[in-house]
Structures are given as structure tokens and as C-alpha cells.
Design a protein around this motif. Sequence first.
Motif, short mmCIF file in Angstrom:
data_model
loop_
_atom_site.label_atom_id
_atom_site.label_comp_id
_atom_site.label_asym_id
_atom_site.label_seq_id
_atom_site.Cartn_x
_atom_site.Cartn_y
_atom_site.Cartn_z
N LEU A 280 0.84 -1.21 0.00
CA LEU A 280 0.00 0.00 0.00
C LEU A 280 0.87 1.25 0.00
O LEU A 280 0.62 2.20 -0.76
N LEU A 281 1.89 1.27 0.84
CA LEU A 281 2.77 2.44 0.94
C LEU A 281 3.52 2.68 -0.36
O LEU A 281 3.68 3.82 -0.79
N ALA A 282 3.97 1.61 -1.00
CA ALA A 282 4.68 1.76 -2.27
C ALA A 282 3.81 2.44 -3.30
O ALA A 282 4.27 3.30 -4.07
N GLY A 283 2.52 2.09 -3.32
CA GLY A 283 1.60 2.73 -4.26
C GLY A 283 1.42 4.20 -3.97
O GLY A 283 1.38 5.03 -4.89
N ARG A 284 1.33 4.56 -2.69
CA ARG A 284 1.18 5.97 -2.32
C ARG A 284 2.44 6.77 -2.68
O ARG A 284 2.35 7.90 -3.18
N LEU A 285 3.61 6.20 -2.43
CA LEU A 285 4.85 6.90 -2.75
C LEU A 285 5.06 7.01 -4.26
O LEU A 285 5.56 8.02 -4.75
N GLU A 286 4.65 5.99 -4.97
CA GLU A 286 4.75 6.06 -6.43
C GLU A 286 3.84 7.16 -6.98
O GLU A 286 4.22 7.90 -7.90
N ALA A 287 2.65 7.28 -6.42
CA ALA A 287 1.72 8.32 -6.86
C ALA A 287 2.26 9.71 -6.58
O ALA A 287 1.93 10.67 -7.29
#
Length: 215
Positions: free
Chosen positions: A82-89
Motif C-alpha cells: 500500500l505504501l509503495a503505491g502511495r509513494l509512487e503516486a
Amino acid sequence: MEPVEKQKKQEKPHRVRMTPGARRVLEAAERLFYERGIHAVGVDLIAAEAGVTKKTLYDRFGSKEQIVVEYLAGRDERWRELLAGRLEAASGQEPAARVLAVFEASRAWAAEYGAKGCSMINAHAEISDPAHPAYPVITGQKRWMLDLFTRLARETGAAGEADADRLARTLMLLHEGALVTHGLGVFPDPFGQALDQARDLLENGAAAGRDAPLR
């Protein structure tokens, strides 16, 4: 910033292969451990809730301790995803926005998966023996989070590594404090409060040209 999955990895715990029976056991254990606590839940209850025999449980996992490892490691994997997706965004935004994305991700995670607070913090209250196979999962996630905050803090243009490291530790304290406060239900939206404090910290540090608020 390096992608989350490429950052320094902690030593991986031993994991088991998930058969359908093992999956049912783990799903039951995850719910029971999080709702009631690890020590309060025995293998008899887990097996009954999963609809399997104790023999099947031990055949798949070998011990209750291994089920705890799978429970915590699984939550850790889902959190990092989940965090990886937020940081990628947030990858095209200012460095400070990526710091704040961590707090926003934790707020979203807590709303959906964390009504009783952080599973790692809760587990550490019950597992203090470094020899326990789940102990490295617990401490490893927190060290990983500090490493992440350190990388993000250094991207913000702090005056030097020492200032960036102080900023990272302060952000970590804000983040972990929000996790604990959320689990206790002391006041509403602690992640929003922590996010506002983190934003002020970053803005004041940038305006001063250094992390003066941390001294």
C-alpha cells in the motif's frame, strides 16, 4: 528516491507454503490474533475457527510461533505494498509531499485494517524475547520505516546528514505516536494531527534553510 521494494531489505523470516488448508488457518489466526491478542489465542481455537484439525495446523505450520510469523509478515507485506503505491503516486511531487504521503497511507491503512492500532506494536507488547521467530519481523518493520523516513528526509534538502537524521527520527516519533493513539482511541484522527505537525516541521525547516525546529 529508490523504489520501496529496492530499499535495503531486512533478513527475511522463514515462511511456509500456503496450501488451501494453511490459508484457512492463517486467515482465522490473523483475525483472532489482531482482535484478541497473540497469547490469548490457542491453536485449538484457531483450528476450530479454520475448520481444520490440529494435526493439519501443525502439519502446515509446525508451531504456533510460525503462525505468528506468517500473520505479522503478511500484514507487513500488505502495508509495504500500500505504501509503495502511495509513494509512487507522489513521485513527481516535491520531496515534502512524499514524506506526507507516508502519513496519509497510514491513515488509510488504519481506517481499513487497523482499528486496534499497529499489529507490530501490539505484538511487541506480547513478544519481547529476541529469540522468538517473530521478533525480527516486528523490529525489522520499524527499522525499515526509520530507513524510509531517513531517505525521504535527506531528499528534502536538509542542511546535512545529521539534520536529516534528526528530522527522520522526529517524523518517526510522530508516525508511531499516531499509530498508538489511534489504537487507544484517545482523540479522533491522530494521523491528521501528526500529518499537520509533519507539514509544519517540513515547512519551517525549509523556510529556515535548515531543520532548526529539531534543535
